[in-house]
Scaffold this motif. Structure first.
Motif, PDB file in Angstrom:
ATOM      1  N   VAL A   1       0.837  -1.204   0.000  1.00 29.66           N
ATOM      2  CA  VAL A   1       0.000   0.000   0.000  1.00 29.66           C
ATOM      3  C   VAL A   1       0.868   1.249   0.000  1.00 29.66           C
ATOM      4  O   VAL A   1       0.590   2.228  -0.700  1.00 29.66           O
ATOM      5  CB  VAL A   1      -0.956   0.001   1.215  1.00 29.66           C
ATOM      6  CG1 VAL A   1      -1.660   1.348   1.346  1.00 29.66           C
ATOM      7  CG2 VAL A   1      -1.992  -1.109   1.076  1.00 29.66           C
ATOM      8  N   GLY A   2       1.946   1.240   0.786  1.00 25.36           N
ATOM      9  CA  GLY A   2       2.820   2.408   0.843  1.00 25.36           C
ATOM     10  C   GLY A   2       3.521   2.706  -0.462  1.00 25.36           C
ATOM     11  O   GLY A   2       4.006   3.828  -0.662  1.00 25.36           O
ATOM     12  N   ASP A   3       3.599   1.728  -1.372  1.00 27.28           N
ATOM     13  CA  ASP A   3       4.279   1.917  -2.654  1.00 27.28           C
ATOM     14  C   ASP A   3       3.340   2.377  -3.760  1.00 27.28           C
ATOM     15  O   ASP A   3       3.789   2.603  -4.888  1.00 27.28           O
ATOM     16  CB  ASP A   3       4.957   0.612  -3.082  1.00 27.28           C
ATOM     17  CG  ASP A   3       6.068   0.204  -2.134  1.00 27.28           C
ATOM     18  OD1 ASP A   3       6.694   1.112  -1.547  1.00 27.28           O
ATOM     19  OD2 ASP A   3       6.297  -1.013  -1.970  1.00 27.28           O
ATOM     20  N   LEU A   4       2.051   2.512  -3.485  1.00 27.25           N
ATOM     21  CA  LEU A   4       1.104   2.940  -4.516  1.00 27.25           C
ATOM     22  C   LEU A   4       1.237   4.432  -4.757  1.00 27.25           C
ATOM     23  O   LEU A   4       1.377   5.210  -3.826  1.00 27.25           O
ATOM     24  CB  LEU A   4      -0.329   2.597  -4.101  1.00 27.25           C
ATOM     25  CG  LEU A   4      -0.645   1.110  -3.957  1.00 27.25           C
ATOM     26  CD1 LEU A   4      -2.062   0.913  -3.453  1.00 27.25           C
ATOM     27  CD2 LEU A   4      -0.449   0.374  -5.283  1.00 27.25           C
ATOM     28  N   ASP A   5       1.173   4.816  -6.025  1.00 22.56           N
ATOM     29  CA  ASP A   5       1.360   6.230  -6.362  1.00 22.56           C
ATOM     30  C   ASP A   5       0.160   6.755  -7.152  1.00 22.56           C
ATOM     31  O   ASP A   5      -0.801   7.241  -6.578  1.00 22.56           O
ATOM     32  CB  ASP A   5       2.653   6.384  -7.156  1.00 22.56           C
ATOM     33  CG  ASP A   5       2.963   7.844  -7.472  1.00 22.56           C
ATOM     34  OD1 ASP A   5       2.307   8.730  -6.893  1.00 22.56           O
ATOM     35  OD2 ASP A   5       3.857   8.097  -8.293  1.00 22.56           O
ATOM     36  N   SER A   6       0.199   6.648  -8.461  1.00 25.85           N
ATOM     37  CA  SER A   6      -0.868   7.204  -9.291  1.00 25.85           C
ATOM     38  C   SER A   6      -2.129   6.364  -9.137  1.00 25.85           C
ATOM     39  O   SER A   6      -2.113   5.140  -9.298  1.00 25.85           O
ATOM     40  CB  SER A   6      -0.442   7.221 -10.762  1.00 25.85           C
ATOM     41  OG  SER A   6      -1.472   7.723 -11.578  1.00 25.85           O
ATOM     42  N   ALA A   7      -3.252   7.018  -8.819  1.00 22.16           N
ATOM     43  CA  ALA A   7      -4.517   6.309  -8.620  1.00 22.16           C
ATOM     44  C   ALA A   7      -5.654   7.140  -9.179  1.00 22.16           C
ATOM     45  O   ALA A   7      -5.576   8.368  -9.241  1.00 22.16           O
ATOM     46  CB  ALA A   7      -4.755   6.025  -7.133  1.00 22.16           C
ATOM     47  N   VAL A   8      -6.706   6.444  -9.592  1.00 24.23           N
ATOM     48  CA  VAL A   8      -7.906   7.122 -10.067  1.00 24.23           C
ATOM     49  C   VAL A   8      -9.118   6.434  -9.441  1.00 24.23           C
ATOM     50  O   VAL A   8      -9.193   5.204  -9.381  1.00 24.23           O
ATOM     51  CB  VAL A   8      -7.999   7.103 -11.613  1.00 24.23           C
ATOM     52  CG1 VAL A   8      -7.963   5.693 -12.165  1.00 24.23           C
ATOM     53  CG2 VAL A   8      -9.258   7.818 -12.084  1.00 24.23           C
ATOM     54  N   ALA A   9     -10.032   7.237  -8.934  1.00 22.68           N
ATOM     55  CA  ALA A   9     -11.282   6.740  -8.362  1.00 22.68           C
ATOM     56  C   ALA A   9     -12.426   7.232  -9.234  1.00 22.68           C
ATOM     57  O   ALA A   9     -12.571   8.445  -9.433  1.00 22.68           O
ATOM     58  CB  ALA A   9     -11.461   7.227  -6.919  1.00 22.68           C
TER      59      ALA A   9
END
Length: 482
Positions: free
Chosen positions: A218-226
């Motif tokens: 989880v700490g390594d997640l960067d670009s996200a779209v909801a």
């Protein structure tokens, strides 16, 4: 320069062309290292670097970043000339890439719609939505959050599905986030897609102090779209996909495609929900028809047979034959009562109190070795308030548990009755076991039954004799339903 431009033009995909652009730029300038970054990507840390932007059709597409030497203006001019010549190839490849992306999203929408319309399990379909979105977006993780309710905080969103499956997903399934102050909540309430960078940092900060053990990924997640799963003015949930750090961020085109996919998925979900309601209504109509037929045909005929047998018994001079007829009449009366109970149950909602009591008795068959016989009298579903149900079910389970542990019974009957005024409830559990011993101490289980009855101004009485079975009468006053 001509050879470099010709070699670039042979590239078939955007990544291949960008790799060739980086190689050609290094060859023209003598730079030991070079990389092409698409717009939005975080540049690597380095000292002096020559950075030249890539423009495609008037928009910034990315940049060429060369390192490892001292660069002159002539080096910069060479790279700018190279990019001008390569711009057409990059633009054409980008258009082809967007076309393929659109085709993949459309296929994913078709897969989801087909699964929903085929009547597949809704939970499995939610997982399919998250899985296909994650795959098509090239994301590391995906999930679907649905609205829930927290008595303390109001509306929350619960991640019911997390992709891909595995130990990390199991730890994240059920994770709740508030509707206010989170990217997921913003997409849910606004109905618009929300793009965020350093997504893992936001999640970690938001979940701090909640006791949730977040997996390291989880700490390594960067670009996200909801993106909202929205039909008309109603939000059914939110689809979230996220990439790891150092991966190419989501572009505006990808966000638009994800939003369209979410709209298609939500529409299919709503259609499937409507189809389930239609099927449920058809079942209820069938149950109502069966209940009418049972009442109009079966009950009336049984009642007529019972009256005929009773009249015949009065004409007989042989006492033994008359007694046998009387027992048959009693059996028919009991059968009529059971049929009427079944009729009443058919006319009630599938998850009414009667259904849940019957299910609890059926679940006890595992410990008893047989299934109890269950009967109802009166308006059990309508008259018993939810406040009483907890004690009723606790008493029922305690009674059946006592039968399983102590009675050695082969038959148990459970009767739940509400009196005609609707203010009294009686639970009766009768077994044919070894009964109560002549001398017995007050067990804690029986004390619990009495305490629950006293809470509702009632009594709990256990009667039995050795080898004559045991009877529990649990009688309470029902509070007024407001």
């Amino acid at each position: 320069m001509l050879d470099a431009v010709i070699s670039i033009a042979h590239g078939a995909t955007v990544p291949e062309i960008l790799d060739r652009v980086a190689g050609a730029a290094c060859a023209l300038t003598g730079a030991p290292e070079g990389v092409v970054l698409r717009a939005g990507a975080a540049p690597p840390s380095a000292g002096d670097a020559l950075v030249v932007p890539i423009e495609v059709r008037g928009e910034r597409f990315g940049e060429v970043r060369l390192t490892g030497k001292e660069f002159t203006e002539a080096d910069a001019e060479l790279v700018r000339t190279l990019l001008t010549a390569a711009g057409g190839s990059i633009g054409n490849a980008a258009l082809f890439e967007q076309s393929e992306q659109r085709e993949r999203w459309l296929r994913a929408s078709h897969d989801v719609t087909s699964a929903l319309l085929a009547g597949e399990d809704p939970e499995a379909t939610l997982r399919l939505i998250a899985e296909r979105a994650r795959q098509v977006a090239g994301a590391t993780a995906g999930g679907i959050a649905r609205p829930g309710s927290d008595p303390a905080d109001g509306t929350v969103l619960v991640f019911e599905v997390v992709e891909p499956p595995g130990p990390d997903a199991d730890r994240l399934t059920g994770l709740t986030v508030p509707a206010d102050g989170t990217a997921t909540g913003m997409a849910f309430t606004s109905g618009e897609p929300v793009v965020v960078r350093r997504y893992g940092d936001h999640v970690t900060a938001q979940q701090a102090g909640t006791g949730v053990d977040l997996p390291p990924v989880v700490g390594d997640l960067d670009s996200a779209v909801a993106v909202p799963l929205r039909v008309g003015g109603e939000s059914l949930g939110v689809l979230v996909v996220a990439k790891l750090r150092d991966e190419v961020p989501f572009t505006d085109t990808e966000v638009r495609l994800a939003l369209t996919f979410g709209a298609h998925a939500a529409l299919a979900m709503e259609f499937a929900r409507a189809e389930q309601d239609r099927q449920r209504l058809a079942v209820l109509e069938d149950r109502d028809r069966i209940a009418r037929d049972l009442h109009d045909l079966v009950v009336q005929r049984l009642f007529a047979i019972a009256l005929g047998l009773e009249s015949t018994g009065l004409l007989l001079d042989e006492p033994r034959v008359a007694e046998r007829l009387r027992r048959f009449v009693d059996d028919l009366d009991a059968t009529i009562t059971e049929v009427r109970n079944s009729i009443f149950a058919l006319q009630q909602p599938a998850e009414g109190l009667r259904s849940r009591i019957a299910r609890a008795c059926a679940e006890a068959a595992g410990s008893l070795g047989f299934e109890p016989r269950v009967g109802f009298t009166g308006a059990v579903d309508a008259a018993v308030p939810s406040a009483v149900e907890a004690d009723l079910f606790a008493t029922l389970r305690e009674a059946l548990s006592n039968v399983a542990r102590h009675s050695k019974a082969t038959k148990v009957s459970v009767t739940v009755a509400v009196d005609g005024r609707g203010d009294g409830l009686r639970l009766t559990v009768v077994d044919n076991g070894i009964g109560l011993p002549a001398e017995t101490t007050r067990r804690s289980g029986l004390a619990n039954l009495a305490a629950r009855a006293e809470r509702w101004r009632g009594t709990s009485v256990v009667r039995g004799e050795p080898d004559r079975g045991t009877t529990l009468d649990w009688v309470i006053r029902l509070p007024e339903v407001r």
